[in-house]
Write an enzyme that holds these catalytic residues in place. Sequence first.
Site, PDB file in Angstrom:
ATOM      1  N   HIS A  27       0.834  -1.207   0.000  1.00 54.60           N
ATOM      2  CA  HIS A  27       0.000   0.000   0.000  1.00 54.60           C
ATOM      3  C   HIS A  27       0.870   1.260   0.000  1.00 54.60           C
ATOM      4  O   HIS A  27       1.555   1.549   0.978  1.00 54.60           O
ATOM      5  CB  HIS A  27      -0.901  -0.023   1.245  1.00 54.60           C
ATOM      6  CG  HIS A  27      -1.837   1.119   1.347  1.00 54.60           C
ATOM      7  ND1 HIS A  27      -1.753   2.063   2.345  1.00 54.60           N
ATOM      8  CD2 HIS A  27      -2.893   1.467   0.579  1.00 54.60           C
ATOM      9  CE1 HIS A  27      -2.731   2.938   2.202  1.00 54.60           C
ATOM     10  NE2 HIS A  27      -3.436   2.606   1.138  1.00 54.60           N
ATOM     11  N   HIS A  69      -0.851  10.198  -3.179  1.00 51.97           N
ATOM     12  CA  HIS A  69      -2.126   9.660  -2.720  1.00 51.97           C
ATOM     13  C   HIS A  69      -3.262  10.654  -2.896  1.00 51.97           C
ATOM     14  O   HIS A  69      -4.397  10.274  -3.172  1.00 51.97           O
ATOM     15  CB  HIS A  69      -2.051   9.253  -1.248  1.00 51.97           C
ATOM     16  CG  HIS A  69      -3.360   8.741  -0.725  1.00 51.97           C
ATOM     17  ND1 HIS A  69      -4.218   9.505   0.027  1.00 51.97           N
ATOM     18  CD2 HIS A  69      -3.978   7.541  -0.895  1.00 51.97           C
ATOM     19  CE1 HIS A  69      -5.292   8.810   0.308  1.00 51.97           C
ATOM     20  NE2 HIS A  69      -5.174   7.614  -0.234  1.00 51.97           N
TER      21      HIS A  69
END
Length: 350
Positions: A27, A69
């Site tokens: 992630h 992100h």
Amino acid sequence: MRVVVMTSFMLFIASSFASTNQIVIAHRGASGYLPEHTLEAKVLAYAMKPNYIEQDVVMTKDDKLVILHDRYLDRVTDVATKYSGRARKDGRYYVIDFTLKEIRTLNVTEGFNVAPDGKQTAIFPNRFPIWKSHFTVPTFSEEIELIQGLNKTLGYNIGIYPEIKAAWFYRHEGKDISKAILSVLKTYGYISKDSNIYLQCFDALELKRIHDELLPAMGMDLKLVQLMAYTDWNETMLYSKEGSTVYSYDWMFKDDGMKKVAEYADAIGPWKPMLVDEASTRDNIIIKPLMQKAREAGLGIHVYTFRAEPEKIPAYAKDYDDMLDIFYNQVKVDGIFTDYPNKAVKFLAK
């Protein structure tokens, strides 16, 4: 107390199944150890041998694709210092308002919050210290080339797992981020369901467009993942002449929701509490109906996000490994997103 009895043969079979069928997705790279989405975090993640490494993809003012992100720069860079006065009315510094050349000048650090007095505090205090060493924002192409290059030199076959960030926002701003991402993917050979890639997005309307229009027009057929949110997260917006409204995800949680998702996607990316009720206890894991509905629809299930910090371990799990055991072996998900890929890889290797 959960008691599981296995013969050595059964343990062998279970281990073989986990290592070949259940996956680990790094992630934002090895984001538990280095600032998220930096190339350094991706190299470290690669060395941990996950199955896939994630890329969150956003677009600059001059239509370049970079890895961050957020569609904002201010949570992980020094943009507010170097380009003060360039924030929008909401106080955020948007990637789309800066050229790639400008973004190249920014320093990247571990995510931080800013207090009213201007003091910065790390979101995860025990992770890599903020403003130490030197990190930058990579482009999408740079990261693909890094992973493909390491695959060549080390002989592994680690895949990529890009996310199209806020496609609805870019549509509103007049940019087709999805088409741009697909063009880059095609250039690097990701063209079919056999390609070592999953392409994910929260925006269901955009994912349907990709499935129904963009992929066929470009001669591509990739594995698509519908990321799931609750409506009150305001994850996706809809724009009209009258203004903006929040997109409702409620339909995904109805009895026929997963069948509808399966018409255009290969897998779902749900949040952990969507699969396991937070009222669960160590002696009673309550698996929600979504899991069975997704299985019945033939969808893969890749759940987010697994973090090892004590405050991120749900009350029904005693530690990180126990949390993995619950989701891999009781809920039986196909994969997990984790900030600590080495821990999940080690768990599956057992």
